[in-house]
Every structure is written in structure tokens, then in C-alpha cells.
Design an enzyme around this catalytic site. Structure first.
Site, PDB file in Angstrom:
ATOM      1  CE  LYS A   1      -3.710   2.231   2.475  1.00  0.00           C
ATOM      2  NZ  LYS A   1      -4.206   2.687   1.156  1.00  0.00           N
TER       3      LYS A   1
ATOM      4  CB  CYS B   1      -3.444   8.883  -4.830  1.00  0.00           C
ATOM      5  SG  CYS B   1      -4.883   8.530  -3.799  1.00  0.00           S
TER       6      CYS B   1
ATOM      7  CG  ASN C   1      -4.076   5.567  -8.800  1.00  0.00           C
ATOM      8  OD1 ASN C   1      -5.097   5.239  -8.184  1.00  0.00           O
ATOM      9  ND2 ASN C   1      -2.937   5.820  -8.185  1.00  0.00           N
ATOM     10  CB  THR C   2      -9.132   5.292  -8.932  1.00  0.00           C
ATOM     11  OG1 THR C   2      -8.465   6.300  -8.171  1.00  0.00           O
ATOM     12  CG2 THR C   2      -9.056   3.986  -8.188  1.00  0.00           C
TER      13      THR C   2
ATOM     14  N   GLY D   1     -12.438  -1.051 -10.801  1.00  0.00           N
ATOM     15  CA  GLY D   1     -13.226  -2.265 -11.003  1.00  0.00           C
ATOM     16  C   GLY D   1     -13.718  -2.433 -12.430  1.00  0.00           C
TER      17      GLY D   1
ATOM     18  N   GLY E   1      -6.699  -2.268 -13.774  1.00  0.00           N
ATOM     19  CA  GLY E   1      -7.941  -1.526 -13.980  1.00  0.00           C
ATOM     20  C   GLY E   1      -9.028  -2.488 -14.412  1.00  0.00           C
ATOM     21  N   GLY E   2      -9.774  -3.000 -13.452  1.00  0.00           N
ATOM     22  CA  GLY E   2     -10.914  -3.851 -13.789  1.00  0.00           C
ATOM     23  C   GLY E   2     -10.577  -5.261 -14.197  1.00  0.00           C
TER      24      GLY E   2
ATOM     25  CB  THR F   1     -11.624  -3.446  -7.643  1.00  0.00           C
ATOM     26  OG1 THR F   1     -11.092  -2.122  -7.475  1.00  0.00           O
ATOM     27  CG2 THR F   1     -13.062  -3.468  -7.166  1.00  0.00           C
TER      28      THR F   1
HETATM   29  C1  LIG Z   1      -9.644   0.699  -1.846  1.00  0.00           C
HETATM   30  C2  LIG Z   1      -8.558   1.113  -2.795  1.00  0.00           C
HETATM   31  C3  LIG Z   1      -7.369   1.627  -2.293  1.00  0.00           C
HETATM   32  C4  LIG Z   1      -6.359   2.028  -3.155  1.00  0.00           C
HETATM   33  N1  LIG Z   1      -5.194   2.495  -2.650  1.00  0.00           N
HETATM   34  C5  LIG Z   1      -4.171   2.819  -3.491  1.00  0.00           C
HETATM   35  C6  LIG Z   1      -2.903   3.213  -2.998  1.00  0.00           C
HETATM   36  O1  LIG Z   1      -2.679   3.287  -1.796  1.00  0.00           O
HETATM   37  N2  LIG Z   1      -1.922   3.517  -3.896  1.00  0.00           N
HETATM   38  C7  LIG Z   1      -2.117   3.426  -5.244  1.00  0.00           C
HETATM   39  O2  LIG Z   1      -1.192   3.683  -6.033  1.00  0.00           O
HETATM   40  N3  LIG Z   1      -3.308   3.026  -5.752  1.00  0.00           N
HETATM   41  C8  LIG Z   1      -4.337   2.726  -4.908  1.00  0.00           C
HETATM   42  N4  LIG Z   1      -5.541   2.293  -5.429  1.00  0.00           N
HETATM   43  C9  LIG Z   1      -5.673   2.135  -6.885  1.00  0.00           C
HETATM   44  C10 LIG Z   1      -5.381   0.692  -7.311  1.00  0.00           C
HETATM   45  O3  LIG Z   1      -4.063   0.331  -6.992  1.00  0.00           O
HETATM   46  C11 LIG Z   1      -5.606   0.516  -8.824  1.00  0.00           C
HETATM   47  O4  LIG Z   1      -4.737   1.381  -9.503  1.00  0.00           O
HETATM   48  C12 LIG Z   1      -7.025   0.836  -9.245  1.00  0.00           C
HETATM   49  O5  LIG Z   1      -7.938   0.401  -8.273  1.00  0.00           O
HETATM   50  C13 LIG Z   1      -7.402   0.201 -10.583  1.00  0.00           C
HETATM   51  O6  LIG Z   1      -7.315  -1.192 -10.554  1.00  0.00           O
HETATM   52  P1  LIG Z   1      -8.567  -2.168 -10.222  1.00  0.00           P
HETATM   53  O7  LIG Z   1      -9.707  -1.714 -11.059  1.00  0.00           O
HETATM   54  O8  LIG Z   1      -8.094  -3.532 -10.538  1.00  0.00           O
HETATM   55  O9  LIG Z   1      -8.839  -1.996  -8.765  1.00  0.00           O
HETATM   56  C14 LIG Z   1      -6.551   1.901  -4.563  1.00  0.00           C
HETATM   57  C15 LIG Z   1      -7.743   1.389  -5.053  1.00  0.00           C
HETATM   58  C16 LIG Z   1      -8.750   0.991  -4.198  1.00  0.00           C
HETATM   59  C17 LIG Z   1     -10.004   0.437  -4.766  1.00  0.00           C
END
Ligand SMILES: Cc1cc2nc3c(=O)[nH]c(=O)nc-3n(C[C@H](O)[C@H](O)[C@H](O)COP(=O)(O)O)c2cc1C
Ligand SMILES: Cc1cc2nc3c(=O)[nH]c(=O)nc-3n(C[C@H](O)[C@H](O)[C@H](O)COP(=O)(O)OP(=O)(O)OC[C@H]3O[C@@H](n4cnc5c(N)ncnc54)[C@H](O)[C@@H]3O)c2cc1C
Ligand SMILES: Cc1cc2nc3c(=O)[nH]c(=O)nc-3n(C[C@H](O)[C@H](O)[C@H](O)COP(=O)(O)OP(=O)(O)OC[C@H]3O[C@@H](n4cnc5c(N)ncnc54)[C@H](O)[C@@H]3O)c2cc1C
Ligand SMILES: Cc1cc2nc3c(=O)[nH]c(=O)nc-3n(C[C@H](O)[C@H](O)[C@H](O)COP(=O)(O)O)c2cc1C
Ligand code: FES
Ligand code: FES
Lengths: 300, 247, 300, 247
Positions: A43, A129, A191-192, A216, A242-243, A265
Site C-alpha cells: 500500500k 492518487c 490508478n483510479t 473495477g 484496472g478492472g 478491486t
Molecule cells: C480501496 C482502494 C485503495 C487504493 N489504494 C491505493 C494506494 O494506496 N496507492 C495506489 O497507487 N493506488 C491505490 N488504489 C488504486 C489501485 O491500486 C488501482 O490502480 C485501481 O484500483 C485500478 O485497478 P482495479 O480496477 O483492478 O482496482 C486503490 C484502489 C482501491 C479500490
């Protein structure tokens, strides 16, 4: 030799799968063996401890997840003092430390400090972020800033240096090229996305912070497009996310240009997601007598 | 102790009130580990739920190797759970969370609102027979009411009309309450916390969860000067430690 | 007086609902009466006729729709000669013409030409289509270009001038402010996000053009976040769209700051979407004894 | 004539082969308007399909006010359609598209591959009894085969082994074919178009659709120098007009 072995810059990955920062903890190793992962991404840690954002911080939409954690973490000192030794003891796979500073100088100080610690295989520089007001965001969207930051950081380490990019930019190509020019050895994305949800009954935002991060299933098409665009724009290997829920999703990303994929996610809806992904990927490659490298970037 | 992750069949199911469903699941090892306050992350083992989150649901009853959960239909996830029939699969992660601490006192008040009922009902069944326990439960209307000692509903369709917290001061005064346990919607808990200040009060908090096991920090609540995770540090907290203003 | 009546700059809207450019045609009036709409937005017309993009152009993902139509249209001449007279005859609701040029000069020429035509109530300036290589895109992401373009266009018309923004930008606030400063009388957002999908069996892109536009349910959280951000950044009224399927979705957008909403991709899955949206919205307002203006921007 | 949009119950359903389903729907007015080549946009009237696209499905048979559709399970949408039971609802938009033009000739060849079968089967039943019709149908394996005159499968599990186009030259030569109708996967149609150049040839094209009624230009195919919409300008085109290279 395994068919699905891959490389992310200086790091060998076998399997070519890791986890998205902030969505994973060693708690999940209660449910599967860590060797199903090619590496472990921590994290994001910040210089000072962070309490994180006001509540509520989560909401599940029709097609994904909204979050506004705000990088709640014990700060660099706490990480080095408690979390890192624990991870070092426990991990048999490479550890990638994700970190974020509030100024370029702070980023550099953090890296210098981390470089002195044993047991770290590489870094993920979080400049993206969307859930913190000052940290990360101004960095991730400006190619010049990303270039300068990456250049400074790359001087300080010989380890793998991944820059994690924001999808909320006008040109992912420019930011990717800036990171490459600055000396990043790989890119992580996405990232999100910006996200929001409102309770239509009351008009209240579902998330305390209103605008937050979206991840997601529903972001997969965007993540794929940006992975493809970045892969076209730079030579650096890409850690894509990403998803990604299934091995079929992962294949889409490999074809689009990813060298390694991360599950984020999806862990929350299926704690076996990583295991099923690796098994499915290997099955696919075997059935067709392919190696992973035969398909990376080969979308037609 | 390590957390388990399993897919198990529903062994029994009934509908105590429209919009609620009680699901029974048999697993001797898991059942033996359940204490009041703990919860599981549950979801229906159905294709359309594959990419959706588990939902935190309290342990409601434990009997001969079987655990019961009482689920209220709220949104997608709970609706899918409520549609389950005996034989259908449930995916679960647990047992999760801490437990209501037990104190050696005589007069105990349980206050629940809405889906705060199941954990307090379980707690009640585990309190020593020597203690005098009053369970006060409130809901929107008669169909949100389950067996307890004092009932109130917002629309007056069962028990007294009004909020559960309206009754608390007199109940406390009349029964020399020494200990309060509560679970329910946040506004109720907030009001209650103010009312019973001075009396030991343990509260089980609800929070939206993603991981349920402590990794994502999504379920954090303000406790003292920091944020603590409901799923791992809670769900039961000492009401005095919670920063109710920020919640 | 209707509870749900609204205004988009110079145009009264009752109901406060219209359609997303390119997703609607008068064919849908076989299925419902046009008066369920507050206005009609045409498919984007370009100066020259456009054949559009190679096939395939569509793909339905888990949570939305990918498209790469590429603004196939008969060009301004064809539009004025055939489509416009037909629309004029048929429509009893205001007509908003969406148009896009390949240079600022072309945008202005088009507007001058359209200004001479009767039967047009306003314009939607499309500076944001992700599916054309040169047109639109360079405009929509650069605040300076948007400012200059809007300034020139606003000199040429007294009618409603909506600028349709791209979500694929680093700062929607800056682009929104540029359009406001240039003289736009309202904003429309969002156009499609970047999207892509790959057939994991074959590695072939699902869409001929590979990177394309993503719309529908899965983009709703992003559209809401950007609607909220834009509403915070400018005083202009906002025509919001992006994944609106139901009246509950529409309410989220009104609370976030939209004055009018548009239905796009949802038409393809439910040709009664507009009717159900208007009915649901009115029911909601009545039940709570509210007027639409009581809730616009009132997210808390 | 205007397009209809309705929700109707499935009146009958069967599974001619695993992975295929024939759905019968009764509507006298709609049935009376169907001619071969036309299609409907269909979707299962089910909550999980609410936000998903309709899928184009050809009219397969028309009998006494009832229409049949033969659906192959491919992805989400077709799977949902294939799961329908009598009494379940189907949402439909149609009838859509043009029709196969009928020419006054004797020797006619129908060539179908995969889900190109249903429209050609319907066409065959409508051709004048005076004409000599040969229906050549190919599929991946025996379970993709339905009643016709000449069968071939890619795996050889029914009829001759190979592609349907392998047989076309000899069939044309031996039967002095004067007119060809075809429907199937694009590579097959492309190959076929080259083979039968010179003979009138009408082809029904498949394309991914969003609206199905001509508004979105998503289903466009290159015809001459422009793109025409399969849903509104087609699905039947003169093979000579199609720019096969760009397809
Ligand atoms: C609950 C949560 C916490 C996250 N915390 C971080 C973080 O601390 N550092 C970071 O670079 N990305 C963070 N992200 C982003 C994820 O690492 C990832 O880039 C993003 O969720 C897209 O991937 P996914 O759709 O597979 O989740 C976080 C995402 C979620 C959902
Ligand atoms: C530790 C813990 C224990 C719990 N124990 C139980 C239990 O034993 N039984 C139980 O039923 N629940 C319990 N809950 C609550 C339960 O987890 C939630 O109800 C569930 O997660 C809702 O998920 P969903 O997908 O159905 O709804 P979601 O789609 O996640 O939506 C729920 C949200 O929608 C809103 N909402 C939905 N419907 C309404 C409505 N009718 N009125 C107002 N707002 C609404 C609320 O804001 C709520 O936050 C517990 C929660 C926690 C944290
Ligand atoms: C005018 C017209 C008439 C039609 N008539 C009929 C008919 O009568 N009966 C009928 O069954 N279909 C018919 N089709 C085809 C039918 O519309 C499609 O099969 C359907 O739209 C698929 O939708 P879906 O949601 O099930 O799949 P989607 O999720 O949309 O996926 C389909 C896509 O996935 C890919 N795909 C999925 N499964 C496989 C697989 N096993 N192998 C290779 N690729 C795969 C293909 O690329 C295909 O494009 C017709 C199409 C048109 C245009
Ligand atoms: C098939 C299709 C065609 C579109 N064509 C146009 C267009 O011509 N001009 C335009 O401004 N936007 C166009 N868009 C974008 C939509 O108007 C809208 O901005 C976007 O789809 C988001 O809304 P939605 O999710 O409700 O569809 C198109 C979208 C789709 C799906
Ligand atoms: S839900 Fe993830 S930490 Fe509690
Ligand atoms: S599917 Fe929309 S025009 Fe054909």
C-alpha cells in the site's frame, strides 16, 4: 521454463501477475499461497502518517467501486519500523514498495531512506492518487513535473522504478514519455478514474469526500485503451491494471501491451482471483502452444 | 486465528418478515468459533454476483454446528442473499471482527435499530442467566420488529411510536442500567451515546466494506485521533472512544 | 406550472431531458411522443461529408458500449439540404444542432451557414469526439483553444451555444472555465471516455479503430464526478450525460449540478428510457413536494 | 411501415441442438409483415438484461400468426435468450431490415454458415415451388447442422469435411445455378462472393448493432464508396455492391 514468465524492467515475473497497491494485504495469504504472485506491491506509504479521508469511504456502483481512502497509512517511519520488517519476514516473492511524497524533495528523501532498507526489490512511485488534495495529483498530470521527478528519483536507485500514472489526463502518451525520458524503468497504470455517486433519495454523496476514485469492472475499457496508448508511445514495459477480474481480462491487457498485470478491486469480490487468473492464463498458453511474450502487444 | 473462505450450501431459510430472510449454514468448525459481535462477509454464489462485493452480515444465532444470519433486503447484494433457497450456495469469509466484551454486571440494556437486531439478539442468548437484560428494539414499522422486550416503531405500527432513543432515558432510570450494548443506524447510535454517557457502553458499528479483512482501510471510523477499521479493529468499540462528531 | 421545468441558458426545458448527440433519431418517435423531450439534439454534422470509421464500430462490454462511428454524416450541405428540412417539418420541440469543424475557421463558417437556416434553437459545439483523428480532439482538451473558439463562435449567434466537453482531460475545470470565458451559454458533458476491448481468443481488437469511445452504465460515476467538478468551477448551466438509464440516475446528476440531462446509450437498451425517466422524475418531485430547481446542485 | 416495440411471452421453445434454441412468439400482425431476410431486435425481459443491448435475430419461420427465431448461444445476450422458457417475456423491436429480392429464375443456390441458416431456411420455404433450390449449409461440427440439402462440417462430424465454400464450385457447375443467396460469417461470404462472381448473388450481412433502427451508424458496412447500415439499408445487399476488401 514457464510459458507465462515475464519481465518488468529489472524484475523477473513468474507468474506475470501482482496486486494493485492499496487493495491487498498479507491477510489474503490465508486464502492462497503467495507464490501465485510474481511480486507483492505494498500500500502507498507517505512521508508523514496519514489519517485518511472522512467517512464514508466506499461505495459499490452498478459496475465498479468508488473509494476515497486518502492513503491512510502509518507514514514512512511506521512503515520502516513495523510493516517492512514484517513483510521482509513473510514474503518469499519480490517486494515493490509504493510511495508518495507531497513535494519532489520529499519523494527523494523517502527514496533515499528506503534505499537503506534491505528486502526491497523495486519501487512504485505513486504520482496519481485522486484522493489526496495536495499529494500526488499535481505531479501525475503534468509531463514536465513527472519528467523532473523521475529524473531525480532514478539517480537515487538501481532498483526497478515504476511510475504509476493517472488515467485522468489529456495525454497519457506525454506523461508516459516524460517518465521514460526521466529514467523510469517501467510504468504502472491505471490508478483510479474520477468517480462519484449520489444517494438519489437524499441528495447525499455516497462518499464523504464527494469526488473520489473509481475502479473495477467498469473501468476496464478505459484501462485497456490507456495501456495500449502508453505501449504505443514508449518502449518501457507496462504493469497494467484496472478492472481485471479474470484471465480473459488479463489476456486483453497482454495483447494490448502489458508485460505484467495487477489485480485490485477484483480481490474484494473473489479472493481466489489471482489463482484463477494464473491457472487460466497458463491453460490458454498451453492449449495454443504460446509463450506469453508471443502475445504481449500483439493486438491486431 | 486464521480467517476461512468457503462456499457452503444454505441448509435452511425462512422469511421472518417480508424483506428479511434468515439463512442457516452448517459448518461445525466455523460455528464453534462464533461469538456475539462477529460477522461474516457473505455473498450469493451466483453468476451475476461474481464481480460484486461480499456484504458484512452479523452472526445471528448459533445452534448445533449451524449458524444463522438474518439479512435485510437493502440493495443489490442483500437482495441476492435474500433470494437464496435451501441448497443454493453462499460464499463466505469469516468469522471476522472482535466481540462484545462481557462485564460482570447485573443490569444490562441492549439497544438495537433495524439490522442492529441480529448481533444483539445473539449477544442476549449468550449473556449469563444471572444478569437482568432488557432488549429495546426499534424499526421503521411493524415489519422491522423481532422478538425483544420493548418495541418501538417510527410509524407507530408496533410498540410505542417514535424513536428507540426516546425510551432510553426512562428505561435506564427505572432499571439502574450498568452496561449498554448497541447496534443500529449511526444517528441512533450517536444520540444514544450522548444519553448514556457515564455508563459503560459498547457499540457495534456499521460501515461500508470492501475487503472485510483489514487490508483496504475503507471501513475506517474516527476513534480517538485516528481512523480504525470496523472490520478488523471492530465492529465493537467502546462508545467513549469514538469521535462521534466526525462520524 | 410543471415541477420539473428547467432552463439551459436561453432555452426553456420542460421536461428537463433531451438526447445525446449521435444516439438518437426521429425513428424513435415511432415508440414515444416527441413531447417527452425538452429538445432534440441532432447527430454531429461536419463540414464535409464523412464516411466514418472502418468496421466493426460497436462492441458491448460488461458495463457499457464501445463505439467508433467516426461521425459518419452527410456533411453540412447534405444536412441543410435534406436532414434539416425534414427535422423542421417533424419537430414540435426545439432543435439543437450539433456540429464539429476541423479548424476554428471551419467551425465559424459552419455556424454562419447554420445561422441562416430557420428552425434552429441552439447549437452544441462538439469539440470532444474521440473517434476522429483531427477533428474535435485537439480542440476539446486545450483550454486556450476552447476559449478562442468559443469567443469567435459566440460573436456569430444569439442562440443557445453549448460547448460539449471531453472527459479525457487533466482538468475539466479549466476547459469549462475557458468555454465560459469565451461566451458559451451552457456546457454539455460528457462525451465518451477512451475505451478499448480485445477478443482474448484471437487478440483482435473488437473495434476496427482499436481505441474508441466508451459510454453507458459504466461511465456514470465518471460523468457524475465531472458534472460536479464543472458545476463547481463555472456558473453556466450544464447539460449532463453519461450512463443515464433511469430517473434515479438522472436525479444523481441533478443533485450534482446538472440543469438538464440527456439520454444516450440507454436508448439502445430501452426505447422507453426517456418516458420512464420523465415519469419517474415527476413522481419523485411530487411525492416530496419539490421543484427541480430545489435540488439542482444540492448534493451534500 | 412503422416499426413495433413490444414485450411478448414465449409461446413455445425447443432446443434443436445443444447451444441453439428455437423461440416461438405469437403476434398475428407482426407475423403477417415478415418476409425472408427481415430480422428483429430481441432481448430477454429479465432484470439483468435491462441495461443491455437488444440482439439482431432473423425471422426463421412464420406459421399461423406465430414467428420462430433460432438463436445460437454466443455471448451474454444470446445466452439470455437461449435460457427462455415458454411464458417468459421477450422484448422485441421489428420487423426490421429489407428482404431477399425474388428473381424469376429456375436454379437457385442457398449457402449458409452457422447462424446464417435461419434466414435462408425461411427464404427456402417461400421460394416458388417451380424453382429448383439447393441449400448448402456448413458449420463447425455436427451440432451446428440443420435440415438442408448438402451438409459440410469443419471437423467432418457430419456431411463432408471442410468448408462450405469448398463444395460451391462443383454444385454451381453441376446445377447451372442462376442465383445465389447467402448468409454466414464474413470470411465465408467473402470467399463465396469471389467464387460466384457473374451470377446474381444476394447476401445477408451480419454486423454488431446498437440501435437496430438506423440511427447510430454502428452497423455500417462498406458498399460502393460509402458505408451503408446493415439494419436499415440491409441486411440484404447485392454482393456485387459490397466492397469486400474493406469489410
Ligand atoms: C480501496 C482502494 C485503495 C487504493 N489504494 C491505493 C494506494 O494506496 N496507492 C495506489 O497507487 N493506488 C491505490 N488504489 C488504486 C489501485 O491500486 C488501482 O490502480 C485501481 O484500483 C485500478 O485497478 P482495479 O480496477 O483492478 O482496482 C486503490 C484502489 C482501491 C479500490
Ligand atoms: C459489521 C456489520 C454487520 C452487519 N450485520 C447485518 C446483519 O446482520 N443483517 C443485515 O441485514 N445487515 C447487516 N449489516 C448491513 C449490511 O452489510 C448492508 O445492509 C449491506 O451491505 C447492504 O448491501 P447491498 O449491496 O444490499 O446495498 P448497497 O447497494 O451497498 O446499498 C446500501 C446503501 O444504499 C442505501 N440504501 C439502500 N436502500 C435504502 C433504503 N431503502 N433506504 C435508505 N437508504 C438505502 C444506504 O445508503 C446504504 O448504505 C451489517 C453491516 C456491518 C458493517
Ligand atoms: C441481421 C442479423 C441477423 C442475425 N440472425 C441471427 C439468428 O437468426 N440467430 C442467431 O443465433 N444469431 C443471429 N445473428 C447473430 C447474433 O445477432 C449474434 O450472435 C448476437 O448478437 C451475439 O450477441 P451476444 O450478446 O450473445 O454476444 P456478444 O457478447 O455481443 O459477443 C459476440 C461476439 O463475441 C465473439 N464471440 C463470442 N463467442 C464466440 C465464440 N464461441 N467463438 C468466436 N467468437 C465468439 C464474436 O466476436 C462476436 O462478435 C444475426 C445478426 C444479424 C446482424
Ligand atoms: C453510437 C454513438 C454515437 C455517438 N455520436 C456522437 C456524435 O455524433 N456527437 C457527439 O457529440 N457525441 C456522440 N456520442 C456521444 C454521446 O452523445 C454521449 O456524449 C456519450 O455517449 C455519453 O452518454 P451516454 O453514456 O448516455 O451514451 C455518441 C455516442 C454513441 C454511443
Ligand atoms: S473493509 Fe477493508 S479494511 Fe475494513
Ligand atoms: S445498428 Fe444503429 S444504425 Fe444500424
Amino acid at each position: 521454463m514457464s510459458r507465462s514468465k515475464s519481465k518488468l524492467g529489472k524484475l523477473d515475473f513468474d507468474p506475470p501477475v501482482t496486486v494493485a497497491s492499496g487493495t491487498f494485504g498479507t491477510e489474503y495469504f490465508d486464502f492462497f499461497d503467495q507464490r501465485w504472485l510474481g511480486a507483492y506491491v505494498s500500500k502507498t506509504v507517505t512521508f508523514e502518517p496519514k489519517a485518511g479521508n472522512p467517512v464514508p469511504r466506499l461505495y459499490e456502483t452498478e459496475a465498479g467501486l468508488l473509494n476515497a481512502i486518502g492513503l491512510q497509512n502509518p507514514g514512512l517511519k511506521g512503515f520502516i519500523g513495523e510493516e517492512l520488517p514484517r513483510l521482509r519476514d513473510l514474503l518469499q516473492i519480490p517486494l515493490i514498495v509504493s510511495f508518495s511524497g507531497s513535494t519532489p524533495t520529499e519523494f527523494c528523501q523517502m527514496l533515499e531512506c528506503l534505499e537503506k532498507q534491505p528486502g526491497i526489490a523495486g519501487y512504485e512511485v505513486n504520482v496519481s492518487c485522486p484522493n489526496v488534495e495536495k499529494e500526488g495529483l499535481p505531479f501525475g498530470i503534468d509531463p514536465d513535473v513527472v519528467f523532473n521527478l523521475t529524473r531525480e528519483l532514478s539517480k537515487l536507485t538501481d532498483k526497478e522504478l515504476t511510475v504509476k500514472l493517472s488515467p485522468n489526463v489529456s495525454s497519457i502518451e506525454q506523461v508516459a514519455q516524460a517518465a521514460e525520458a526521466g529514467g523510469a524503468t517501467s510504468l504502472a497504470l491505471i490508478n483510479t478514474l474520477w468517480g462519484m455517486a449520489v444517494d438519489w433519495r437524499t441528495g447525499k454523496s455516497r462518499i464523504g469526500r464527494k469526488v473520489c476514485g473509481y475502479s473495477g469492472m467498469g473501468v476496464k475499457p478505459v484501462a485497456l485503451a490507456l495501456t495500449y496508448k502508453a505501449a504505443q508511445a514508449v518502449k518501457l514495459p507496462i504493469l497494467a491494471m484496472g478492472g481485471i477480474h479474470t484471465w480473459r481480462d488479463a489476456l486483453e491487457f497482454f495483447y494490448a501491451g502489458a508485460s505484467v498485470v495487477a489485480v485490485g478491486t477484483a480481490m474484494f469480490s473473489n479472493s481466489q482471483a489471482v489463482v484463477e487468473l494464473v491457472q487460466g492464463l497458463n491453460g490458454y498458453l498451453e492449449e495454443r502452444n504460446l509463450r506469453l511474450k508471443d502475445i504481449i502487444g500483439k493486438v491486431s | 486465528m486464521s480467517v476461512c473462505q468457503k462456499t457452503l450450501p444454505v441448509t435452511g431459510a425462512d422469511t421472518p418478515q417480508p424483506g428479511y430472510r434468515v439463512l442457516w449454514i452448517e459448518d461445525h468448525e466455523l460455528a464453534a468459533r462464533c461469538v456475539p459481535g462477529m460477522f461474516f462477509e457473505l455473498k450469493a454464489d451466483r453468476r451475476d454476483q461474481a464481480n460484486r462485493l461480499y456484504k458484512p452480515i452479523s452472526v445471528y444465532q448459533v445452534r448445533e454446528g449451524r449458524m444463522a444470519f438474518m439479512v435485510k433486503e437493502v440493495g443489490e447484494g442483500s437482495k441476492a442473499l435474500c433470494s437464496l433457497q435451501p441448497g443454493d450456495g453462499v460464499r463466505l469469509i469469516g468469522p471476522l471482527g472482535n466481540a462484545f466484551p462481557l462485564l460482570n454486571v447485573q443490569n444490562i440494556l441492549l439497544v438495537s435499530g433495524g439490522v442492529g437486531y441480529p448481533p444483539l439478539s445473539f449477544l442476549k442468548s449468550c449473556l449469563p442467566p444471572s444478569s437482568r437484560v432488557i432488549h429495546l428494539h426499534g424499526g421503521a414499522s411493524a415489519k422491522d420488529i423481532f422478538p425483544c422486550d420493548i418495541v418501538c416503531t417510527e410509524d407507530g405500527s408496533a410498540g410505542s411510536k417514535g424513536r428507540v432513543t426516546d425510551l432510553v432515558p426512562s428505561v435506564i432510570a427505572e432499571n439502574r442500567i450498568q452496561l449498554v450494548y448497541s447496534c443500529g443506524p449511526q444517528p441512533m447510535l450517536k444520540a444514544l451515546a450522548r444519553m448514556v454517557e457515564g455508563i459503560p457502553h459498547f457499540v457495534s458499528l456499521e460501515a461500508y466494506m470492501a475487503c472485510g479483512i483489514g487490508v483496504c482501510y475503507g471501513c475506517s471510523v474516527p476513534v480517538g485521533n485516528e481512523f480504525k477499521r470496523v472490520c478488523k479493529d471492530g465492529p465493537v468499540f467502546n462508545a467513549a472512544d469514538i469521535d462521534w462528531e466526525k462520524l
